[in-house]
Enzyme design. Structure first.
Site, PDB file in Angstrom:
ATOM      1  CG  ASP A   1     115.024  56.005 -16.462  1.00 10.95           C
ATOM      2  OD1 ASP A   1     115.969  55.262 -16.119  1.00 10.95           O
ATOM      3  OD2 ASP A   1     113.928  55.572 -16.869  1.00 10.95           O
TER       4      ASP A   1
ATOM      5  CE  LYS B   1     117.059  48.370 -18.351  1.00 11.95           C
ATOM      6  NZ  LYS B   1     116.319  47.252 -18.936  1.00 11.95           N
TER       7      LYS B   1
ATOM      8  CD1 TRP C   1     112.144  51.718 -21.492  1.00  6.82           C
ATOM      9  CD2 TRP C   1     110.729  51.580 -19.766  1.00  6.82           C
ATOM     10  NE1 TRP C   1     111.904  50.388 -21.255  1.00  6.82           N
ATOM     11  CE2 TRP C   1     111.038  50.274 -20.210  1.00  6.82           C
ATOM     12  CE3 TRP C   1     109.844  51.737 -18.699  1.00  6.82           C
ATOM     13  CZ2 TRP C   1     110.504  49.137 -19.612  1.00  6.82           C
ATOM     14  CZ3 TRP C   1     109.313  50.603 -18.098  1.00  6.82           C
ATOM     15  CH2 TRP C   1     109.642  49.332 -18.558  1.00  6.82           C
TER      16      TRP C   1
HETATM   17  N1  PMP Z   1     113.525  53.102 -17.524  1.00 10.98           N
HETATM   18  C1  PMP Z   1     114.230  52.534 -18.526  1.00 10.98           C
HETATM   19  C2  PMP Z   1     115.036  53.403 -19.438  1.00 10.98           C
HETATM   20  C3  PMP Z   1     114.215  51.146 -18.681  1.00 10.98           C
HETATM   21  O1  PMP Z   1     114.904  50.573 -19.663  1.00 10.98           O
HETATM   22  C4  PMP Z   1     113.458  50.356 -17.783  1.00 10.98           C
HETATM   23  C5  PMP Z   1     113.432  48.848 -17.846  1.00 10.98           C
HETATM   24  N2  PMP Z   1     113.692  48.242 -18.974  1.00 10.98           N
HETATM   25  C6  PMP Z   1     112.723  51.003 -16.792  1.00 10.98           C
HETATM   26  C7  PMP Z   1     112.792  52.372 -16.685  1.00 10.98           C
HETATM   27  C8  PMP Z   1     111.873  50.229 -15.827  1.00 10.98           C
HETATM   28  O2  PMP Z   1     112.648  49.498 -15.004  1.00 10.98           O
HETATM   29  P1  PMP Z   1     112.034  48.505 -13.892  1.00 10.98           P
HETATM   30  O3  PMP Z   1     111.479  47.344 -14.639  1.00 10.98           O
HETATM   31  O4  PMP Z   1     113.230  48.196 -13.090  1.00 10.98           O
HETATM   32  O5  PMP Z   1     111.010  49.254 -13.161  1.00 10.98           O
END
Ligand code: PMP
Length: 361
Positions: free
Chosen positions: A172, A196, A100
């Protein structure tokens, strides 16, 4: 009872779901659903005010920081942040430790000058992932901001410290918010997708230090991406994700009743230890994260004999333990144990893992 270990959209607290179910068709005696009511009504405004107040209480957020409830996923912030802060040739710093943070980095480079700090080390032979000590990082001297991901959801790897920076610190926290104690004042911006530890998908929470607006350039941005305007308009420049916001509010009430973030952190340590201890007992299960860097939220593991992975997943499903598939990019298994996963759910998974080992080990 089925226990859902999916990384996101993830399980929500059962009590919250029961309450939402009970008031789904008749919200507060209106005779209609919260999904059908105007966001401009006083009743809905009271509901979102309460959600914000409770989130502020849970994380001890003062008026120096705005709390925004925005549309879309955490990935929207991957663009919104550099678009707001990277004008006039400024440089930002991205610390990466997994998939991520790599995605955030790859998006940011589209908008400007980015210094890349690679904090992850993968052992060529064993595949063990370790976070490098910060003293060894190749740092940027004067970044306008430093972005990092305290918990990497896919691999299950976490920082145990906060990076120091001369710039604004942006995190994040999609997969660790509200599960670990933090001091919000240490951050200029925190963001987290809801699906989450907050509520259903479709909403992202942004906690932003109001002073940061002064360093942002909103001139060329779409109005909806303007954090300061969103703050002024109470996150209602347009119709907000009303149901997700309402449900997040119920989750915040539940968290307060359950003892708040400190309690959640203690439970997270307890729950993750149950699984890591079981994995570490011998080599039937393997976790490829250096123990010092292991996530409290996402416990990834595989079987030494990879051929058994599918058998594990299908027998787990029969035992009503679902959502254990690893992310499609790395395979294996992953147990996501966010706040709404009760200790009993983790105990059942642990018992299942032991039984599976004695059957196939
Ligand atoms: N950052 C992290 C740490 C994540 O775990 C996730 C989703 N699993 C995201 C960003 C992306 O999130 P979204 O699908 O809501 O864009």
């Amino acid at each position: 009872m089925t226990y859902n270990f999916c990384a996101g959209p993830a399980a929500l607290p059962q009590k919250v779901m029961q309450r939402a179910q009970a008031e789904l068709l008749d919200w507060n005696g209106t005779g209609i659903s919260v999904m059908e009511i105007s966001h401009r009504t006083q009743m809905y405004q009271d509901c979102t005010d309460r959600a914000e107040r409770n989130l502020r209480k849970l994380l001890n957020i003062g008026e120096s920081h705005a709390v925004l409830f925005l549309h879309g996923g955490a990935s929207h912030q991957f663009s919104n942040i550099p678009m707001s802060l990277l004008s006039s040739g400024a440089q930002a710093e991205y610390i990466t430790n997994g998939i991520w943070s790599d995605m955030a980095y790859n998006e940011a480079v589209r908008f400007g000058n980015i210094h890349h700090v690679k904090a992850l080390q993968i052992n060529d032979v064993s595949g063990l992932r370790t976070l490098k000590e910060p003293e060894t990082w190749d740092r940027c001297e004067k970044p306008v901001y430093t972005h990092y991901t305290p918990n990497e959801t896919i691999e299950g790897i976490k920082f145990n410290h906060m990076p120091q920076t001369n710039g604004a610190l942006i995190a994040d926290m999609s997969s660790c918010i509200l599960a670990e104690s933090i001091n919000v004042n240490d951050f200029d911006m925190i963001y987290a997708g809801a699906q989450k530890n907050i509520g259903p998908a479709g909403m992202t929470i942004v906690i932003i230090k109001r002073e940061l607006y002064e360093r942002m350039n909103f001139d060329t941005l779409p109005k909806l991406f303007n954090y300061e305007q969103q703050d002024k308009k109470g996150s209602m420049i347009n119709t907000p994700p009303t149901f997700a916001w309402y449900l997040a509010g119920l989750v915040f009430e539940w968290l307060l009743e359950e003892g708040g973030v400190a309690k959640m952190e203690a439970l997270s340590i307890q729950k993750s230890s149950l699984l890591y201890n079981c994995i570490d007992e011998d080599d039937f299960y393997v976790n490829l994260i250096n123990p010092k860097d292991r996530s409290l939220m996402n416990v990834s593991f595989r079987l030494k004999d990879d051929n058994l992975n599918n058998t594990f997943l299908s027998e787990a499903k029969e035992a009503k333990l679902v959502g254990l598939e690893g992310h499609r990019s790395i395979g294996g298994m992953r147990a996501s144990i966010y706040n709404s996963m009760p200790v009993e759910g983790v105990q059942q998974l642990e018992a299942f893992m032991r039984k599976f080992k004695s059957k196939y080990g």
